[in-house]
Design a protein around this motif. Structure first.
Motif, PDB file in Angstrom:
ATOM      1  N   MET A  10       0.843  -1.177   0.000  1.00 12.36           N
ATOM      2  CA  MET A  10       0.000   0.000   0.000  1.00 12.36           C
ATOM      3  C   MET A  10       0.886   1.238   0.000  1.00 12.36           C
ATOM      4  N   LYS A  11       0.684   2.104  -0.951  1.00  7.13           N
ATOM      5  CA  LYS A  11       1.470   3.333  -1.032  1.00  7.13           C
ATOM      6  C   LYS A  11       0.781   4.430  -0.243  1.00  7.13           C
ATOM      7  N   THR A  12       1.577   5.127   0.566  1.00  7.36           N
ATOM      8  CA  THR A  12       1.017   6.210   1.371  1.00  7.36           C
ATOM      9  C   THR A  12       1.516   7.561   0.898  1.00  7.36           C
ATOM     10  N   GLY A  13       2.615   7.576   0.158  1.00  8.64           N
ATOM     11  CA  GLY A  13       3.204   8.835  -0.259  1.00  8.64           C
ATOM     12  C   GLY A  13       3.951   9.534   0.878  1.00  8.64           C
ATOM     13  N   ARG A  14       4.067   8.869   1.995  1.00  2.70           N
ATOM     14  CA  ARG A  14       4.761   9.446   3.145  1.00  2.70           C
ATOM     15  C   ARG A  14       6.252   9.130   3.055  1.00  2.70           C
ATOM     16  N   PRO A  15       7.066  10.024   3.617  1.00  4.89           N
ATOM     17  CA  PRO A  15       8.506   9.749   3.604  1.00  4.89           C
ATOM     18  C   PRO A  15       8.833   8.496   4.425  1.00  4.89           C
ATOM     19  N   LYS A  16       9.738   7.696   3.895  1.00  2.55           N
ATOM     20  CA  LYS A  16      10.220   6.514   4.617  1.00  2.55           C
ATOM     21  C   LYS A  16      11.574   6.878   5.202  1.00  2.55           C
ATOM     22  N   ILE A  17      11.573   7.101   6.510  1.00  2.00           N
ATOM     23  CA  ILE A  17      12.826   7.479   7.179  1.00  2.00           C
ATOM     24  C   ILE A  17      13.094   6.507   8.320  1.00  2.00           C
ATOM     25  N   ASN A  18      14.344   6.443   8.707  1.00  2.00           N
ATOM     26  CA  ASN A  18      14.727   5.635   9.849  1.00  2.00           C
ATOM     27  C   ASN A  18      14.494   6.454  11.110  1.00  2.00           C
ATOM     28  N   VAL A  19      13.767   5.882  12.065  1.00  2.00           N
ATOM     29  CA  VAL A  19      13.523   6.548  13.340  1.00  2.00           C
ATOM     30  C   VAL A  19      14.508   5.959  14.348  1.00  2.00           C
ATOM     31  N   PRO A  20      15.553   6.722  14.682  1.00  2.00           N
ATOM     32  CA  PRO A  20      16.554   6.176  15.611  1.00  2.00           C
ATOM     33  C   PRO A  20      15.941   5.907  16.989  1.00  2.00           C
ATOM     34  N   LEU A  21      16.325   4.784  17.571  1.00  2.99           N
ATOM     35  CA  LEU A  21      15.836   4.446  18.909  1.00  2.99           C
ATOM     36  C   LEU A  21      16.509   5.337  19.941  1.00  2.99           C
ATOM     37  N   GLU A  22      15.719   5.775  20.898  1.00  6.54           N
ATOM     38  CA  GLU A  22      16.244   6.514  22.040  1.00  6.54           C
ATOM     39  C   GLU A  22      16.174   5.605  23.259  1.00  6.54           C
ATOM     40  N   GLY A  23      16.728   6.052  24.350  1.00  7.97           N
ATOM     41  CA  GLY A  23      16.761   5.244  25.569  1.00  7.97           C
ATOM     42  C   GLY A  23      15.386   4.754  25.996  1.00  7.97           C
ATOM     43  N   LEU A  24      14.397   5.639  25.952  1.00  6.16           N
ATOM     44  CA  LEU A  24      13.045   5.268  26.353  1.00  6.16           C
ATOM     45  C   LEU A  24      12.491   4.156  25.471  1.00  6.16           C
ATOM     46  N   ASP A  25      12.771   4.220  24.176  1.00 10.81           N
ATOM     47  CA  ASP A  25      12.289   3.189  23.252  1.00 10.81           C
ATOM     48  C   ASP A  25      12.871   1.823  23.613  1.00 10.81           C
ATOM     49  N   ILE A  26      14.147   1.793  23.902  1.00 11.09           N
ATOM     50  CA  ILE A  26      14.820   0.544  24.265  1.00 11.09           C
ATOM     51  C   ILE A  26      14.258   0.002  25.579  1.00 11.09           C
ATOM     52  N   ILE A  27      14.066   0.893  26.551  1.00 11.56           N
ATOM     53  CA  ILE A  27      13.519   0.478  27.854  1.00 11.56           C
ATOM     54  C   ILE A  27      12.116  -0.097  27.684  1.00 11.56           C
ATOM     55  N   LEU A  28      11.274   0.563  26.893  1.00 10.85           N
ATOM     56  CA  LEU A  28       9.908   0.076  26.678  1.00 10.85           C
ATOM     57  C   LEU A  28       9.903  -1.290  26.002  1.00 10.85           C
ATOM     58  N   ASP A  29      10.739  -1.463  24.972  1.00 17.53           N
ATOM     59  CA  ASP A  29      10.822  -2.760  24.296  1.00 17.53           C
ATOM     60  C   ASP A  29      11.325  -3.848  25.237  1.00 17.53           C
ATOM     61  N   MET A  30      12.324  -3.525  26.040  1.00 11.20           N
ATOM     62  CA  MET A  30      12.892  -4.511  26.969  1.00 11.20           C
ATOM     63  C   MET A  30      11.883  -4.879  28.059  1.00 11.20           C
ATOM     64  N   LEU A  31      11.178  -3.889  28.585  1.00 10.43           N
ATOM     65  CA  LEU A  31      10.164  -4.171  29.599  1.00 10.43           C
ATOM     66  C   LEU A  31       9.054  -5.057  29.041  1.00 10.43           C
ATOM     67  N   SER A  32       8.597  -4.740  27.841  1.00 14.38           N
ATOM     68  CA  SER A  32       7.542  -5.544  27.212  1.00 14.38           C
ATOM     69  C   SER A  32       8.007  -6.970  26.985  1.00 14.38           C
ATOM     70  N   ALA A  33       9.210  -7.135  26.460  1.00 16.16           N
ATOM     71  CA  ALA A  33       9.755  -8.475  26.212  1.00 16.16           C
ATOM     72  C   ALA A  33       9.935  -9.237  27.526  1.00 16.16           C
ATOM     73  N   THR A  34      10.413  -8.552  28.551  1.00 14.70           N
ATOM     74  CA  THR A  34      10.603  -9.182  29.858  1.00 14.70           C
ATOM     75  C   THR A  34       9.266  -9.638  30.439  1.00 14.70           C
ATOM     76  N   LEU A  35       8.244  -8.789  30.339  1.00 17.36           N
ATOM     77  CA  LEU A  35       6.927  -9.164  30.846  1.00 17.36           C
ATOM     78  C   LEU A  35       6.357 -10.355  30.073  1.00 17.36           C
ATOM     79  N   LEU A  36       6.583 -10.402  28.776  1.00 18.11           N
ATOM     80  CA  LEU A  36       6.118 -11.536  27.976  1.00 18.11           C
ATOM     81  C   LEU A  36       6.828 -12.820  28.405  1.00 18.11           C
TER      82      LEU A  36
END
Length: 167
Positions: free
Chosen positions: A1-27
């Motif tokens: 599906m084409k959206t016409g939106r820019p495809k950019i890399n969103v660099p992970l910040e500390g909060l992003d890593i913490i949220l992913d790790m917490l979610s994975a740990t809880l799972l």
């Protein structure tokens, strides 16, 4: 599906890593708790609680596996979805200038949603096992207000913040 939106890399910040790790740990904890508790459970376990937290439905204990299975599928699905922020829904037109802040915000919403789901599934599994083990015949009274309150308050806060970042 084409959206016409820019495809950019969103660099992970500390909060992003913490949220992913917490979610994975809880799972992982959810799955481990289910594995450890399963053999000790009776053949019939609580499967539904009413608004007062009292058990009002029962199922075979194999149904307990449904919670970690759904949790796993949701975790993986949301994790993959976060790799494609240009495919998310937005209330504003995404341009090169506002893409990073909107993509970062959207991926954070997905990360917080993942964390909320894993926490909720963990609480539900604990309540079922606790009740089935005879330790407690009802779900704690704070669980339902917590889930409903969080489900109502967070979208409002998200809308307010989203309006603020797109002024």
């Amino acid at each position: 599906m084409k959206t016409g939106r820019p495809k950019i890399n969103v660099p992970l910040e500390g909060l992003d890593i913490i949220l992913d790790m917490l979610s994975a740990t809880l799972l992982i904890l959810l799955i481990a708790y289910t594995v450890i508790s399963y053999s000790e459970l009776p053949d019939t376990i609580p499967s539904h609680f009413n608004a007062k937290g009292e058990v009002d439905g029962y199922s075979g204990k194999s149904m307990l596996w449904l919670i970690p299975a759904i949790g796993f599928v949701l975790f993986v699905g949301l994790y993959i979805l976060n790799k494609f922020p240009h495919m998310h829904n937005y209330m504003v037109n995404i341009t090169e200038e506002n893409a990073l802040k909107n993509y970062r915000f959207s991926t954070r919403i997905v990360r917080f949603t993942n964390l909320f789901l894993m926490l909720t599934f963990g609480i539900i599994t604990y309540s079922i096992v606790d009740s089935a083990s005879g330790n407690n015949s009802k779900m704690d009274s704070w669980v339902l207000p917590f889930i409903i309150g969080t489900s109502l308050i967070l979208p409002v806060l998200i809308l307010i913040y989203q309006k603020r970042i797109n002024k």
